[in-house]
Design a protein around this motif. Structure first.
Motif, PDB file in Angstrom:
ATOM      1  N   ALA A  18      -4.535   4.283  -4.538  1.00 14.03           N
ATOM      2  CA  ALA A  18      -4.095   5.673  -4.600  1.00 14.03           C
ATOM      3  C   ALA A  18      -2.652   6.049  -5.005  1.00 14.03           C
ATOM      4  O   ALA A  18      -2.109   6.810  -5.806  1.00 14.03           O
ATOM      5  CB  ALA A  18      -4.267   6.386  -3.319  1.00 14.03           C
ATOM      6  N   VAL A  19      -1.955   5.019  -4.320  1.00 13.03           N
ATOM      7  CA  VAL A  19      -0.448   5.305  -4.350  1.00 13.03           C
ATOM      8  C   VAL A  19       0.086   4.859  -5.624  1.00 13.03           C
ATOM      9  O   VAL A  19       1.026   5.550  -6.285  1.00 13.03           O
ATOM     10  CB  VAL A  19       0.357   4.325  -3.475  1.00 13.03           C
ATOM     11  N   THR A  20      -0.389   4.176  -6.553  1.00 16.71           N
ATOM     12  CA  THR A  20      -0.039   3.721  -7.763  1.00 16.71           C
ATOM     13  C   THR A  20       0.026   4.880  -8.910  1.00 16.71           C
ATOM     14  O   THR A  20       0.802   5.214  -9.453  1.00 16.71           O
ATOM     15  CB  THR A  20      -1.227   2.660  -8.532  1.00 16.71           C
ATOM     16  N   ALA A  21      -1.180   5.742  -8.671  1.00 19.44           N
ATOM     17  CA  ALA A  21      -1.253   7.159  -9.391  1.00 19.44           C
ATOM     18  C   ALA A  21      -0.161   8.266  -8.840  1.00 19.44           C
ATOM     19  O   ALA A  21       0.173   9.181  -9.410  1.00 19.44           O
ATOM     20  CB  ALA A  21      -2.731   7.472  -9.167  1.00 19.44           C
ATOM     21  N   THR A  22       0.051   8.104  -7.671  1.00 18.77           N
ATOM     22  CA  THR A  22       0.801   9.374  -6.931  1.00 18.77           C
ATOM     23  C   THR A  22       2.142   9.199  -6.664  1.00 18.77           C
ATOM     24  O   THR A  22       2.885   9.925  -6.411  1.00 18.77           O
ATOM     25  CB  THR A  22       0.088   9.757  -5.525  1.00 18.77           C
ATOM     26  N   ILE A  67      11.114   6.910 -11.888  1.00 18.82           N
ATOM     27  CA  ILE A  67      10.242   7.720 -11.073  1.00 18.82           C
ATOM     28  C   ILE A  67       9.362   6.890 -10.263  1.00 18.82           C
ATOM     29  O   ILE A  67       8.360   6.978  -9.445  1.00 18.82           O
ATOM     30  CB  ILE A  67       9.591   8.730 -12.038  1.00 18.82           C
ATOM     31  N   TYR A  68       9.416   5.475 -10.823  1.00 23.23           N
ATOM     32  CA  TYR A  68       8.525   4.436 -10.062  1.00 23.23           C
ATOM     33  C   TYR A  68       9.369   3.689  -9.121  1.00 23.23           C
ATOM     34  O   TYR A  68       8.769   2.501  -8.541  1.00 23.23           O
ATOM     35  CB  TYR A  68       7.691   3.668 -10.960  1.00 23.23           C
ATOM     36  N   ARG A  69      10.565   3.795  -8.937  1.00 23.95           N
ATOM     37  CA  ARG A  69      11.377   3.132  -7.823  1.00 23.95           C
ATOM     38  C   ARG A  69      10.963   2.922  -6.590  1.00 23.95           C
ATOM     39  O   ARG A  69      10.328   4.011  -6.010  1.00 23.95           O
ATOM     40  CB  ARG A  69      12.847   3.790  -7.861  1.00 23.95           C
ATOM     41  N   GLY A  70      10.845   1.905  -5.967  1.00 29.66           N
ATOM     42  CA  GLY A  70      10.198   1.745  -4.587  1.00 29.66           C
ATOM     43  C   GLY A  70       8.755   1.601  -4.468  1.00 29.66           C
ATOM     44  O   GLY A  70       8.270   1.491  -3.254  1.00 29.66           O
ATOM     45  N   LEU A  71       7.921   1.278  -5.582  1.00 34.06           N
ATOM     46  CA  LEU A  71       6.836   1.168  -5.553  1.00 34.06           C
ATOM     47  C   LEU A  71       6.178   0.036  -4.820  1.00 34.06           C
ATOM     48  O   LEU A  71       5.123  -0.139  -4.086  1.00 34.06           O
ATOM     49  CB  LEU A  71       6.222   1.003  -7.260  1.00 34.06           C
ATOM     50  N   GLY A  72       7.094  -1.076  -5.007  1.00 32.30           N
ATOM     51  CA  GLY A  72       6.645  -2.405  -3.977  1.00 32.30           C
ATOM     52  C   GLY A  72       6.630  -2.115  -2.644  1.00 32.30           C
ATOM     53  O   GLY A  72       5.730  -2.554  -1.852  1.00 32.30           O
ATOM     54  N   CYS A  73       7.799  -1.346  -2.322  1.00 35.48           N
ATOM     55  CA  CYS A  73       7.711  -1.051  -0.785  1.00 35.48           C
ATOM     56  C   CYS A  73       6.525  -0.232  -0.491  1.00 35.48           C
ATOM     57  O   CYS A  73       6.145  -0.257   0.775  1.00 35.48           O
ATOM     58  CB  CYS A  73       9.146  -0.319  -0.630  1.00 35.48           C
ATOM     59  N   ALA A  74       6.356   0.570  -1.503  1.00 39.83           N
ATOM     60  CA  ALA A  74       5.016   1.592  -1.133  1.00 39.83           C
ATOM     61  C   ALA A  74       3.844   1.002  -0.991  1.00 39.83           C
ATOM     62  O   ALA A  74       3.226   1.276   0.018  1.00 39.83           O
ATOM     63  CB  ALA A  74       5.108   2.521  -2.120  1.00 39.83           C
ATOM     64  N   TYR A  75       3.748  -0.058  -1.845  1.00 39.00           N
ATOM     65  CA  TYR A  75       2.324  -0.908  -1.691  1.00 39.00           C
ATOM     66  C   TYR A  75       2.252  -1.442  -0.229  1.00 39.00           C
ATOM     67  O   TYR A  75       1.344  -1.589   0.660  1.00 39.00           O
ATOM     68  CB  TYR A  75       2.304  -2.109  -2.918  1.00 39.00           C
ATOM     69  N   VAL A  76       3.419  -2.113   0.244  1.00 36.46           N
ATOM     70  CA  VAL A  76       3.436  -2.740   1.540  1.00 36.46           C
ATOM     71  C   VAL A  76       3.173  -1.867   2.619  1.00 36.46           C
ATOM     72  O   VAL A  76       2.280  -2.088   3.513  1.00 36.46           O
ATOM     73  CB  VAL A  76       4.844  -3.702   1.644  1.00 36.46           C
ATOM     74  N   TYR A  77       3.975  -0.876   2.540  1.00 37.00           N
ATOM     75  CA  TYR A  77       3.528   0.318   3.632  1.00 37.00           C
ATOM     76  C   TYR A  77       2.385   0.986   3.518  1.00 37.00           C
ATOM     77  O   TYR A  77       1.752   1.018   4.925  1.00 37.00           O
ATOM     78  CB  TYR A  77       4.708   1.509   3.488  1.00 37.00           C
ATOM     79  N   GLN A  78       1.835   1.090   2.584  1.00 36.21           N
ATOM     80  CA  GLN A  78       0.423   1.775   2.374  1.00 36.21           C
ATOM     81  C   GLN A  78      -0.650   0.688   2.922  1.00 36.21           C
ATOM     82  O   GLN A  78      -1.719   1.113   3.762  1.00 36.21           O
ATOM     83  CB  GLN A  78       0.057   2.190   0.954  1.00 36.21           C
ATOM     84  N   MET A  79      -0.343  -0.636   2.651  1.00 37.73           N
ATOM     85  CA  MET A  79      -1.475  -1.715   3.127  1.00 37.73           C
ATOM     86  C   MET A  79      -1.034  -1.405   4.714  1.00 37.73           C
ATOM     87  O   MET A  79      -2.329  -1.641   5.513  1.00 37.73           O
ATOM     88  CB  MET A  79      -0.944  -3.304   2.611  1.00 37.73           C
ATOM     89  N   VAL A  80      -0.117  -1.739   5.171  1.00 38.43           N
ATOM     90  CA  VAL A  80       0.203  -1.494   6.753  1.00 38.43           C
ATOM     91  C   VAL A  80      -0.451  -0.408   7.421  1.00 38.43           C
ATOM     92  O   VAL A  80      -1.137  -0.231   8.256  1.00 38.43           O
ATOM     93  CB  VAL A  80       1.716  -1.812   7.138  1.00 38.43           C
ATOM     94  N   LEU A  81       0.061   0.789   6.953  1.00 37.90           N
ATOM     95  CA  LEU A  81      -0.325   2.127   7.228  1.00 37.90           C
ATOM     96  C   LEU A  81      -1.755   2.452   7.345  1.00 37.90           C
ATOM     97  O   LEU A  81      -2.450   2.747   8.419  1.00 37.90           O
ATOM     98  CB  LEU A  81       0.524   3.374   6.847  1.00 37.90           C
ATOM     99  N   ASN A  82      -2.244   2.474   6.329  1.00 37.25           N
ATOM    100  CA  ASN A  82      -3.650   2.594   5.971  1.00 37.25           C
ATOM    101  C   ASN A  82      -4.573   1.677   6.599  1.00 37.25           C
ATOM    102  O   ASN A  82      -5.859   1.904   6.756  1.00 37.25           O
ATOM    103  CB  ASN A  82      -4.131   3.068   4.358  1.00 37.25           C
ATOM    104  N   LEU A 277      -2.756  15.469  -2.245  1.00 36.45           N
ATOM    105  CA  LEU A 277      -4.253  15.758  -2.642  1.00 36.45           C
ATOM    106  C   LEU A 277      -4.764  14.520  -3.486  1.00 36.45           C
ATOM    107  O   LEU A 277      -5.912  14.155  -2.914  1.00 36.45           O
ATOM    108  CB  LEU A 277      -4.172  17.113  -3.589  1.00 36.45           C
ATOM    109  N   PRO A 278      -4.293  14.100  -4.582  1.00 36.16           N
ATOM    110  CA  PRO A 278      -4.849  13.031  -5.489  1.00 36.16           C
ATOM    111  C   PRO A 278      -4.838  11.540  -4.378  1.00 36.16           C
ATOM    112  O   PRO A 278      -5.727  10.898  -4.509  1.00 36.16           O
ATOM    113  CB  PRO A 278      -4.033  12.919  -6.551  1.00 36.16           C
ATOM    114  N   HIS A 279      -3.837  11.529  -3.483  1.00 43.77           N
ATOM    115  CA  HIS A 279      -3.644  10.125  -2.681  1.00 43.77           C
ATOM    116  C   HIS A 279      -4.760  10.227  -1.614  1.00 43.77           C
ATOM    117  O   HIS A 279      -5.370   9.415  -1.506  1.00 43.77           O
ATOM    118  CB  HIS A 279      -2.170  10.301  -1.953  1.00 43.77           C
ATOM    119  N   THR A 280      -5.153  11.292  -1.090  1.00 42.88           N
ATOM    120  CA  THR A 280      -6.089  11.514  -0.360  1.00 42.88           C
ATOM    121  C   THR A 280      -7.375  11.191  -0.637  1.00 42.88           C
ATOM    122  O   THR A 280      -8.299  10.729  -0.166  1.00 42.88           O
ATOM    123  CB  THR A 280      -6.031  12.679   0.907  1.00 42.88           C
ATOM    124  N   ILE A 281      -7.578  11.778  -1.905  1.00 43.17           N
ATOM    125  CA  ILE A 281      -8.947  11.906  -2.602  1.00 43.17           C
ATOM    126  C   ILE A 281      -9.037  10.466  -2.791  1.00 43.17           C
ATOM    127  O   ILE A 281     -10.289   9.836  -2.810  1.00 43.17           O
ATOM    128  CB  ILE A 281      -9.026  12.898  -3.864  1.00 43.17           C
TER     129      ILE A 281
END
Length: 322
Positions: A18-22, A67-82, A277-281
């Motif tokens: 989801a985070v890849t798209a949003t 616009i994709y800065r920090g995507l690697g951190c976002a992946y790690v965070y999403q893995m941990v959070l979700n 919205l797209p992230h949750t969907i």
């Protein structure tokens, strides 16, 4: 899920998809939240006017990579959070329902919200250093700087710079705001999703499948955005600050409202909605599929545990019927 580990992995994979798209809208949202920080109305810059305009400005002035800065951190965070949120939610809910109602399948809004908030707060605390660096990477701009600027080469460089200059405490700067923000969102995300799903099945005649998952996720995403955005704005500012501009969550909220007006805490709402919205969907819809996949994997790896859980569920159902 058959196991908490299976749900953790399945939830994390779904969130990364989801985070890849949003992610681009998350970048715009953070910059809009920092835009005009502690400046009086009328003196605030309006470089980013909305999700699409903001994305266009960033791409034109800094390139697509910005616009994709920090995507690697976002992946790690999403893995941990979700992973925590989707992995711990149902075991916690079942345990509390079994304790209070003697039936672990009993649905209670209060228990569901408590478990959603608790599982989300655990994930937010665990992943906070990665969200901190992600926020600073996304806010950095050579052409249109917003808020305090932190020039990190990448996620590892950001983590090491913060640790060297501020110690372990620096990596957990703003963790209280992150837990409040995620607690707010998580307390309504899964309960709203399952509530909408049950009501749509009961009153709209919808059946299990992609249309039901998409509709339930969209309803959940809108509610999450409305509830979570004010603490999200506070969190972005606390994460991005350098030094002690804000003493804490309450101080940041009061300074923001006094200087910029009440609606300043809703800055960046539209790009947040365009992201959430797209992230949750995608997260919840993909979670349905990744959970099915993980169940198949678990059947191959730990068939005895799966069969035991199945037998336990059947025994409870039979006892209830009897």
């Amino acid at each position: 899920m058959s196991t908490t580990i299976g749900a953790f992995i399945g939830g994390g994979i779904a969130a990364c998809g989801a985070v890849t798209a949003t992610h681009p809208f998350e970048t715009v949202k953070i910059r809009m939240q920092l835009q005009g920080e502690l400046q009086q109305k009328g003196a605030q810059p309006l470089h980013y006017r909305g999700p699409l305009h903001g994305a266009g400005v960033i791409v034109r002035s800094e390139g697509v990579r910005a616009i994709y800065r920090g995507l690697g951190c976002a992946y790690v965070y999403q893995m941990v959070l979700n992973g925590c949120r989707l992995g711990f939610y149902d075991p916690m809910r079942a345990s509390l329902a079994g304790f209070f109602f003697k039936d672990d399948r009993k649905q209670s809004l209060a228990i569901n919200m408590f478990c959603g908030a608790s599982s989300g707060m655990i994930g937010a605390a665990a992943g906070s250093p990665f969200f901190l660096v992600k926020t600073r990477l996304q806010s950095f701009s050579k052409t249109l700087p917003m808020g305090t600027q932190h020039n990190y080469r990448n996620a590892i460089d950001g983590l090491s710079q913060i640790f060297r200059s501020e110690g372990l405490g620096g990596l957990y700067r703003g963790v209280g705001a992150a837990m409040i923000r995620t607690g707010f969102g998580s307390s309504v995300q899964l309960p709203t999703y399952f509530f909408a799903k049950r009501r749509l099945m009961k009153h709209a005649g919808m059946e299990e499948g992609a249309p039901l998952h998409l509709t339930s996720s969209a309803i959940s995403g809108f509610v999450v955005c409305c509830v979570m955005h004010p603490p999200d704005t506070i969190m972005s500012r606390l994460y991005n600050q350098n030094g002690n501009l804000y003493k804490g969550v309450l101080d940041c909220a009061l300074k923001t409202i006094r200087t910029e007006g009440l609606f300043a805490i809703y800055k960046g709402f539209l790009p947040h909605l365009a992201r959430i919205l797209p992230h949750t969907i995608l997260t919840l819809s993909l979670a349905e599929q990744t959970n099915k996949l993980m169940r198949k994997v678990e059947t191959l790896i730990i068939p005895d545990v799966v069969e035991a859980n199945k037998a336990k569920a059947e025994a409870k159902a039979n006892a209830k019927t009897a």
